[in-house]
Scaffold this motif. Structure first.
Motif, PDB file in Angstrom:
ATOM      1  N   ARG A  22       0.713  -1.145  -0.141  1.00 25.55           N
ATOM      2  CA  ARG A  22       0.027   0.011   0.098  1.00 25.55           C
ATOM      3  C   ARG A  22       0.786   1.326  -0.050  1.00 25.55           C
ATOM      4  O   ARG A  22       0.288   2.366  -0.344  1.00 25.55           O
ATOM      5  N   GLN A  23       2.207   1.131  -0.006  1.00 29.51           N
ATOM      6  CA  GLN A  23       3.012   2.381   0.176  1.00 29.51           C
ATOM      7  C   GLN A  23       3.374   2.793  -1.145  1.00 29.51           C
ATOM      8  O   GLN A  23       2.940   2.205  -2.121  1.00 29.51           O
ATOM      9  N   ALA A  24       3.614   4.090  -1.348  1.00 27.54           N
ATOM     10  CA  ALA A  24       3.956   4.785  -2.541  1.00 27.54           C
ATOM     11  C   ALA A  24       5.228   3.972  -3.064  1.00 27.54           C
ATOM     12  O   ALA A  24       6.163   3.753  -2.330  1.00 27.54           O
ATOM     13  N   GLY A  25       5.345   3.774  -4.356  1.00 25.71           N
ATOM     14  CA  GLY A  25       6.613   3.306  -5.148  1.00 25.71           C
ATOM     15  C   GLY A  25       6.022   2.510  -6.232  1.00 25.71           C
ATOM     16  O   GLY A  25       5.027   1.813  -6.317  1.00 25.71           O
ATOM     17  N   ASN A  26       7.064   2.415  -7.058  1.00 24.59           N
ATOM     18  CA  ASN A  26       6.791   1.371  -8.175  1.00 24.59           C
ATOM     19  C   ASN A  26       7.033  -0.033  -7.975  1.00 24.59           C
ATOM     20  O   ASN A  26       6.380  -1.069  -8.631  1.00 24.59           O
ATOM     21  N   THR A  27       8.057  -0.289  -7.221  1.00 27.18           N
ATOM     22  CA  THR A  27       8.626  -1.856  -7.092  1.00 27.18           C
ATOM     23  C   THR A  27       8.345  -2.020  -5.661  1.00 27.18           C
ATOM     24  O   THR A  27       8.256  -1.055  -4.605  1.00 27.18           O
ATOM     25  N   PHE A  28       8.306  -3.197  -5.274  1.00 31.83           N
ATOM     26  CA  PHE A  28       8.409  -3.838  -3.902  1.00 31.83           C
ATOM     27  C   PHE A  28       9.521  -3.157  -3.254  1.00 31.83           C
ATOM     28  O   PHE A  28       9.243  -2.604  -2.105  1.00 31.83           O
ATOM     29  N   THR A  29      10.739  -3.041  -3.730  1.00 25.63           N
ATOM     30  CA  THR A  29      11.827  -2.548  -2.970  1.00 25.63           C
ATOM     31  C   THR A  29      11.353  -1.082  -2.672  1.00 25.63           C
ATOM     32  O   THR A  29      11.756  -0.629  -1.464  1.00 25.63           O
ATOM     33  N   GLU A  30      10.947  -0.288  -3.626  1.00 29.75           N
ATOM     34  CA  GLU A  30      10.738   1.206  -3.310  1.00 29.75           C
ATOM     35  C   GLU A  30       9.827   1.374  -2.050  1.00 29.75           C
ATOM     36  O   GLU A  30       9.891   2.128  -1.461  1.00 29.75           O
ATOM     37  N   LYS A  31       8.739   0.367  -2.505  1.00 30.09           N
ATOM     38  CA  LYS A  31       7.647   0.561  -1.271  1.00 30.09           C
ATOM     39  C   LYS A  31       8.067   0.250   0.034  1.00 30.09           C
ATOM     40  O   LYS A  31       7.883   1.148   1.101  1.00 30.09           O
ATOM     41  N   PHE A  32       9.083  -0.691  -0.014  1.00 32.60           N
ATOM     42  CA  PHE A  32       9.594  -1.143   1.372  1.00 32.60           C
ATOM     43  C   PHE A  32      10.616  -0.188   1.678  1.00 32.60           C
ATOM     44  O   PHE A  32      10.380   0.287   3.139  1.00 32.60           O
ATOM     45  N   GLU A  33      11.258   0.735   0.977  1.00 36.71           N
ATOM     46  CA  GLU A  33      12.107   1.796   1.526  1.00 36.71           C
ATOM     47  C   GLU A  33      11.319   2.877   1.822  1.00 36.71           C
ATOM     48  O   GLU A  33      11.690   3.472   2.893  1.00 36.71           O
ATOM     49  N   ASN A  34      10.384   3.156   0.905  1.00 32.76           N
ATOM     50  CA  ASN A  34       9.353   4.351   1.523  1.00 32.76           C
ATOM     51  C   ASN A  34       8.886   4.138   2.905  1.00 32.76           C
ATOM     52  O   ASN A  34       8.786   4.957   3.631  1.00 32.76           O
ATOM     53  N   LEU A  35       8.349   2.810   3.189  1.00 34.23           N
ATOM     54  CA  LEU A  35       7.682   2.507   4.600  1.00 34.23           C
ATOM     55  C   LEU A  35       8.860   2.723   5.446  1.00 34.23           C
ATOM     56  O   LEU A  35       8.458   3.297   6.654  1.00 34.23           O
ATOM     57  N   VAL A  36       9.951   2.256   5.444  1.00 33.70           N
ATOM     58  CA  VAL A  36      11.080   2.233   6.276  1.00 33.70           C
ATOM     59  C   VAL A  36      11.511   3.878   6.502  1.00 33.70           C
ATOM     60  O   VAL A  36      11.657   4.322   7.688  1.00 33.70           O
ATOM     61  N   THR A  37      11.588   4.580   5.484  1.00 35.21           N
ATOM     62  CA  THR A  37      12.011   5.803   5.536  1.00 35.21           C
ATOM     63  C   THR A  37      10.991   6.842   6.313  1.00 35.21           C
ATOM     64  O   THR A  37      11.342   7.465   7.259  1.00 35.21           O
ATOM     65  N   ARG A  38       9.729   6.459   5.913  1.00 33.97           N
ATOM     66  CA  ARG A  38       8.627   7.291   6.757  1.00 33.97           C
ATOM     67  C   ARG A  38       8.502   6.832   8.348  1.00 33.97           C
ATOM     68  O   ARG A  38       8.620   7.994   9.094  1.00 33.97           O
ATOM     69  N   CYS A  39       8.857   5.614   8.446  1.00 38.72           N
ATOM     70  CA  CYS A  39       8.902   5.259   9.948  1.00 38.72           C
ATOM     71  C   CYS A  39       9.955   6.061  10.731  1.00 38.72           C
ATOM     72  O   CYS A  39       9.725   6.467  11.642  1.00 38.72           O
ATOM     73  N   VAL A  40      11.103   5.999  10.166  1.00 38.58           N
ATOM     74  CA  VAL A  40      12.524   6.463  10.677  1.00 38.58           C
ATOM     75  C   VAL A  40      12.240   8.086  10.864  1.00 38.58           C
ATOM     76  O   VAL A  40      12.527   8.664  11.902  1.00 38.58           O
ATOM     77  N   TRP A  41      11.685   8.785   9.659  1.00 40.52           N
ATOM     78  CA  TRP A  41      11.704  10.224   9.840  1.00 40.52           C
ATOM     79  C   TRP A  41      10.408  10.730  10.298  1.00 40.52           C
ATOM     80  O   TRP A  41      10.202  11.986  10.865  1.00 40.52           O
ATOM     81  N   GLU A  42       9.034  10.305   9.970  1.00 41.07           N
ATOM     82  CA  GLU A  42       7.989  10.724  10.128  1.00 41.07           C
ATOM     83  C   GLU A  42       7.369  10.227  11.870  1.00 41.07           C
ATOM     84  O   GLU A  42       6.638  11.314  12.404  1.00 41.07           O
ATOM     85  N   LEU A  43       7.828   9.251  12.190  1.00 44.99           N
ATOM     86  CA  LEU A  43       7.292   8.689  13.535  1.00 44.99           C
ATOM     87  C   LEU A  43       7.721   9.566  14.550  1.00 44.99           C
ATOM     88  O   LEU A  43       6.656   9.824  15.421  1.00 44.99           O
ATOM     89  N   PRO A  44       8.747   9.962  14.618  1.00 45.12           N
ATOM     90  CA  PRO A  44       9.061  10.714  15.930  1.00 45.12           C
ATOM     91  C   PRO A  44       8.350  11.989  16.098  1.00 45.12           C
ATOM     92  O   PRO A  44       7.909  12.430  16.861  1.00 45.12           O
TER      93      PRO A  44
END
Length: 109
Positions: A22-44
């Motif tokens: 459900r994350q933004a991105g064209n490939t599974f890897t992009e989607k996974f990276e976007n999820l991790v990045t969002r969690c690291v930067w946006e969650l705090p």
């Protein structure tokens, strides 16, 4: 595109796969990276915002409880005033009766 030398194999649940998908991105890897990045930067930031909002809610709740207490006190005062008003009307009625009786007694003197 940046080089990606890290190759890992992981297993995860269907629910997590759906979440990644459900994350933004064209490939599974992009989607996974976007999820991790969002969690690291946006969650705090989101956690800090949540904490701030919870503090505001607590303050608003305290204010509401104080207002409700004030309303109850005012309602009790209103009931007390109405009771005193009825008592005063009763006293006035009796006083008028006494005055009228006294006036009638004076007429006959």
């Amino acid at each position: 595109m940046a080089s990606k030398p890290n190759i890992r194999s992981i297993r995860f649940s269907d629910e997590l796969a759906e979440l990644i998908d459900r994350q933004a991105g064209n490939t599974f890897t992009e989607k996974f990276e976007n999820l991790v990045t969002r969690c690291v930067w946006e969650l705090p930031q989101k956690e800090e915002e949540l904490k701030r909002l919870q503090e505001q809610i607590s303050l608003k709740q305290k204010r509401l409880y104080d207002l409700e207490d004030t309303v109850q006190k005012l309602q009790q005062m209103e009931r007390d005033i109405k009771h005193l008003q009825r008592s005063l009307n009763d006293i006035m009625g009796r006083a008028e009766a006494v005055v009228k009786a006294a006036e009638e007694d004076l007429i006959y003197l």
